[in-house]
Design an enzyme around this catalytic site. Structure first.
Site, PDB file in Angstrom:
ATOM      1  N   THR A 117       8.087 -23.820  10.644  1.00 25.85           N
ATOM      2  CA  THR A 117       8.541 -23.504   9.284  1.00 25.85           C
ATOM      3  C   THR A 117       9.517 -22.296   9.354  1.00 25.85           C
ATOM      4  O   THR A 117       9.432 -21.599  10.206  1.00 25.85           O
ATOM      5  CB  THR A 117       7.531 -23.611   8.242  1.00 25.85           C
ATOM      6  OG1 THR A 117       7.771 -24.570   7.138  1.00 25.85           O
ATOM      7  CG2 THR A 117       7.367 -22.283   7.627  1.00 25.85           C
ATOM      8  N   ARG A 168       3.630 -37.122   1.968  1.00 26.67           N
ATOM      9  CA  ARG A 168       2.907 -35.946   1.932  1.00 26.67           C
ATOM     10  C   ARG A 168       3.607 -34.595   1.577  1.00 26.67           C
ATOM     11  O   ARG A 168       4.847 -34.387   1.762  1.00 26.67           O
ATOM     12  CB  ARG A 168       2.211 -35.788   3.518  1.00 26.67           C
ATOM     13  CG  ARG A 168       1.591 -34.331   3.537  1.00 26.67           C
ATOM     14  CD  ARG A 168       2.261 -33.404   4.345  1.00 26.67           C
ATOM     15  NE  ARG A 168       1.298 -32.169   4.579  1.00 26.67           N
ATOM     16  CZ  ARG A 168       1.957 -30.939   5.112  1.00 26.67           C
ATOM     17  NH1 ARG A 168       3.121 -30.954   5.255  1.00 26.67           N
ATOM     18  NH2 ARG A 168       0.976 -30.185   5.493  1.00 26.67           N
ATOM     19  N   GLY A 174       3.605 -30.504   1.606  1.00 25.15           N
ATOM     20  CA  GLY A 174       2.543 -29.226   2.024  1.00 25.15           C
ATOM     21  C   GLY A 174       2.854 -28.202   1.056  1.00 25.15           C
ATOM     22  O   GLY A 174       2.969 -28.393  -0.242  1.00 25.15           O
ATOM     23  N   ASP A 175       2.326 -26.923   1.510  1.00 29.31           N
ATOM     24  CA  ASP A 175       2.262 -25.767   0.735  1.00 29.31           C
ATOM     25  C   ASP A 175       3.687 -25.231   0.596  1.00 29.31           C
ATOM     26  O   ASP A 175       3.922 -24.520  -0.464  1.00 29.31           O
ATOM     27  CB  ASP A 175       1.585 -24.654   1.390  1.00 29.31           C
ATOM     28  CG  ASP A 175       2.055 -24.232   2.750  1.00 29.31           C
ATOM     29  OD1 ASP A 175       2.238 -25.130   3.662  1.00 29.31           O
ATOM     30  OD2 ASP A 175       2.115 -23.037   3.010  1.00 29.31           O
ATOM     31  N   THR A 215       3.079 -19.610   6.561  1.00 27.69           N
ATOM     32  CA  THR A 215       3.329 -20.735   7.547  1.00 27.69           C
ATOM     33  C   THR A 215       1.992 -21.238   8.019  1.00 27.69           C
ATOM     34  O   THR A 215       1.183 -20.412   8.387  1.00 27.69           O
ATOM     35  CB  THR A 215       4.533 -20.551   8.612  1.00 27.69           C
ATOM     36  OG1 THR A 215       4.240 -21.474   9.456  1.00 27.69           O
ATOM     37  CG2 THR A 215       4.142 -19.015   9.347  1.00 27.69           C
ATOM     38  N   GLY A 216       1.706 -22.496   8.307  1.00 30.01           N
ATOM     39  CA  GLY A 216       0.379 -23.066   8.663  1.00 30.01           C
ATOM     40  C   GLY A 216       0.339 -24.129   8.228  1.00 30.01           C
ATOM     41  O   GLY A 216       1.177 -24.805   7.526  1.00 30.01           O
ATOM     42  N   GLY A 223      -0.412 -26.720   5.781  1.00 28.89           N
ATOM     43  CA  GLY A 223      -0.268 -26.552   4.415  1.00 28.89           C
ATOM     44  C   GLY A 223      -1.420 -26.652   3.568  1.00 28.89           C
ATOM     45  O   GLY A 223      -1.437 -25.894   2.497  1.00 28.89           O
TER      46      GLY A 223
HETATM   47  N1  ASP Z   1       3.220 -25.142   5.991  1.00 32.18           N
HETATM   48  C1  ASP Z   1       4.116 -26.237   6.762  1.00 32.18           C
HETATM   49  C2  ASP Z   1       3.414 -27.581   6.059  1.00 32.18           C
HETATM   50  O1  ASP Z   1       2.306 -27.654   6.009  1.00 32.18           O
HETATM   51  C3  ASP Z   1       4.268 -26.410   7.939  1.00 32.18           C
HETATM   52  C4  ASP Z   1       4.489 -24.933   8.598  1.00 32.18           C
HETATM   53  O2  ASP Z   1       4.314 -24.012   8.276  1.00 32.18           O
HETATM   54  O3  ASP Z   1       4.883 -25.059   9.754  1.00 32.18           O
HETATM   55  O4  ASP Z   1       4.257 -28.193   5.590  1.00 32.18           O
END
Ligand code: ASP
Length: 324
Positions: free
Chosen positions: A191, A219, A221-222, A241-242, A244
């Site tokens: 991300t 879907r 995400g965060d 980032t992670g 979500g």
């Molecule tokens: N946080 C993002 C999501 O879940 C993905 C990412 O950070 O790579 O969509």
């Protein structure tokens, strides 16, 4: 005082094994973003909101990052992108969810913020809002790259969890074959984000993503959720980032802001929040900067693409070490 910090996603499990042949291009992009936008921020040519928006736009334009062109591909074979931005001084925020035809989703989020109401727009209405406001329209064919197609095919044939192939450069670069595939984890991701403080101590944060390879249709995400993936107030700006879902369930970005208010200890607060996210399946990272120009870039994954600009000094890193 002016400080800019960016990330290009956290991911992977296990020890750092060094750069892939695709990493120098990612590093070059991060350095360029930091130099160009950092200088403009310091000179006062742009404010912190414009700095984080421009930085993220430039990262969206690098096909090797998972945002804009080069976003990862969802279960149904298409790209849908999320982005949000927040200004600390007045808690103004803008967010777009599951857009499919905008070159720069973060600019659409910025325009939502500037319009003032509502805060979030979704799907085709968000695409239409961007296009009606003059943003560049692009096709799915333009957004989808060979690397992402290969990762999607690998994800589909291996029946992996969503996100499992996001970090696999070997699918494009055959020199790496056998190396990264043995490192597969179900936490691959990517991300982009930016946080900035300007010379007046004003803060802003921005985050943009294609999500995770194989994510189910619809879907969210965060990244586009204010308080989960992005937050800024008058003390701190945060971009996460992670995986979500874990960041949503912990309101991670906002929680960091609240924790920092109590502790006034940025590194400790940042680690506390990552420790709260991890047990929910969300091992990842974040970047944060305070109104006094202190910043952190912690992560609990194998790597996090990240970099900072402060007083003309640029630092970038992928694995545990920072390079200049
Ligand atoms: N946080 C993002 C999501 O879940 C993905 C990412 O950070 O790579 O969509």
């Amino acid at each position: 005082m002016a400080t800019l910090v960016i990330h290009g996603g956290a991911g992977g499990d296990g020890p750092w094994l060094g750069k892939t042949p695709l990493d120098p291009a990612r590093i070059a992009c991060m350095k360029q973003v930091l130099q160009i936008v950092g200088n403009k921020l310091e000179s006062g040519e742009i404010d912190c909101l414009e700095a984080v928006t421009t930085a993220v736009e430039m990262l969206e334009d690098e096909p090797l990052f998972n945002a804009g062109q080069g976003s990862v591909i969802g279960e149904d074979g298409s790209i849908t992108m999320d982005a949000s931005v927040m200004r600390g001084a007045d808690l103004a925020a803008g967010s777009v969810v599951n857009v499919t035809k905008l070159r720069h989703p973060i600019r659409a989020a910025n325009l939502v913020l500037k319009q003032g109401w509502p805060v979030m727009l979704n799907s085709s209405a968000a695409d239409d809002f961007g296009l009606n406001n003059g943003l560049q329209e692009v096709s799915q064919d333009w957004l989808i790259t060979e690397l992402r197609k290969s990762q999607w095919q690998q994800w589909k044939s291996s029946k992996s969890n969503p996100g499992a192939t996001d970090e696999d450069d070997s699918l494009l670069d055959h020199d790496l074959e056998g190396r990264v595939t043995t490192e597969f984890s179900d936490e691959g991701m990517g991300t982009v984000g930016a946080v900035a403080v300007d010379n007046n101590g004003n803060l802003a944060a921005a985050t943009s993503t294609g999500g995770m390879t194989g994510k189910p249709r619809g879907r969210i995400g965060d990244t586009p959720i204010i308080g989960a993936g992005t937050w800024s107030d008058d003390l701190i700006a945060v971009s996460c980032t992670g995986v979500g879902e874990a960041y949503i369930r912990t309101c991670a970005a906002h929680r960091l802001a609240m924790d920092y208010q109590q502790t006034n200890d940025l590194p400790t607060s940042a680690n506390t929040i990552l420790d709260a996210v991890a047990p929910l399946g969300g091992r990842g990272g974040l970047i944060a900067v305070t109104s006094t120009g202190d910043f952190v870039m912690p992560f609990q994954t194998r790597l996090m693409y990240r970099g900072s600009w402060k007083s003309g000094t640029v630092q970038v890193g992928i694995g545990p070490e920072i390079e200049t």
